[in-house]
Design an enzyme around this catalytic site. Structure first.
Site, short mmCIF file in Angstrom:
data_model
loop_
_atom_site.label_atom_id
_atom_site.label_comp_id
_atom_site.label_asym_id
_atom_site.label_seq_id
_atom_site.Cartn_x
_atom_site.Cartn_y
_atom_site.Cartn_z
N HIS A 109 12.66 -17.69 -104.11
CA HIS A 109 12.27 -18.69 -105.12
C HIS A 109 13.40 -19.67 -105.37
CE1 HIS A 109 13.86 -15.03 -107.00
NE2 HIS A 109 14.45 -15.84 -107.87
N HIS A 160 15.05 -22.12 -108.06
CA HIS A 160 15.13 -22.41 -109.49
C HIS A 160 15.31 -23.92 -109.68
CE1 HIS A 160 16.02 -18.23 -111.02
NE2 HIS A 160 16.42 -18.08 -109.78
P1 AMP Z 1 16.58 -14.36 -109.50
O1 AMP Z 1 17.65 -13.71 -110.32
O2 AMP Z 1 17.06 -15.58 -108.75
O3 AMP Z 1 15.87 -13.36 -108.61
O4 AMP Z 1 15.53 -14.92 -110.54
C1 AMP Z 1 14.37 -14.27 -110.93
C2 AMP Z 1 13.80 -15.09 -112.05
O5 AMP Z 1 12.43 -14.72 -112.21
C3 AMP Z 1 14.49 -14.89 -113.39
O6 AMP Z 1 14.99 -16.14 -113.85
C4 AMP Z 1 13.37 -14.34 -114.28
O7 AMP Z 1 13.45 -14.83 -115.59
C5 AMP Z 1 12.12 -14.82 -113.58
N1 AMP Z 1 10.93 -14.01 -113.78
C6 AMP Z 1 10.80 -12.67 -113.62
N2 AMP Z 1 9.54 -12.29 -113.89
C7 AMP Z 1 8.85 -13.41 -114.22
C8 AMP Z 1 7.50 -13.67 -114.62
N3 AMP Z 1 6.58 -12.70 -114.73
N4 AMP Z 1 7.14 -14.95 -114.91
C9 AMP Z 1 8.06 -15.95 -114.82
N5 AMP Z 1 9.34 -15.76 -114.45
C10 AMP Z 1 9.73 -14.51 -114.16
#
Ligand code: AMP
Ligand code: ZN
Length: 143
Positions: free
Chosen positions: A99, A101
């Site tokens: 993903h 950001h």
């Molecule tokens: P990373 O640390 O780069 O893997 O980021 C994962 C991101 O996913 C974090 O910023 C979380 O806040 C976000 N996240 C996890 N679960 C959800 C969800 N159900 N809906 C939206 N964002 C999410």
């Protein structure tokens, strides 16, 4: 993919605040934003690593991410935005569906990347590192 939270979001099995969707990517608001409006852009196809995402999809992710960044500036009066991708646990990846950001930034948002700048011991050491990377780099056309 079964048991992937982001695949479930794409399938509508877990709710999300959708910002954008097309044939290749899906974008939605992050539930734990660095700043309000923080959005994630994901490939519809499950990939753990950014390195396996086909070129057309990876390009779309970047393009959509940048367009959302511009929209964040317009809609939320952000001054700027960061595009950030963590690939691997040590890099901070928590959700194992790749993903991108998109983080809106403000001059006074009081958030700082913990960024450091090391120095190579010598030019030779830097040259050796560059050569190792060039040797390991295998770019393949994927689509
Ligand atoms: P990373 O640390 O780069 O893997 O980021 C994962 C991101 O996913 C974090 O910023 C979380 O806040 C976000 N996240 C996890 N679960 C959800 C969800 N159900 N809906 C939206 N964002 C999410
Ligand atoms: Zn997935």
């Amino acid at each position: 993919m079964k048991d992937c939270i982001f695949c479930k979001i794409i399938a509508g099995e877990i709710p999300s605040r959708k910002i954008y969707e097309d044939d290749l990517v899906y974008a939605f608001m992050d539930i734990g934003p660095i700043n309000y409006g923080h959005t994630l852009v994901i490939p519809k196809e499950h990939h753990t690593s950014s390195a396996t995402i086909p070129e057309a999809t990876a390009g779309r992710m970047f393009r959509v991410g940048a367009r959302i960044g511009v929209a964040l500036k317009r809609a939320l009066d952000a001054d700027a935005f960061n595009l950030h991708l963590a690939d691997g646990t040590c890099a901070g990846q928590v959700v194992m569906h790749a993903h991108l950001h998109v983080v809106p930034r403000g001059a006074d948002d009081n958030f700082h990347w913990n960024w450091r700048q090391l120095k190579y011991e010598s030019d030779a050491a830097a040259d050796e590192t560059a050569e190792k990377i060039r040797k390991a780099l295998k770019l393949e056309t994927q689509d």
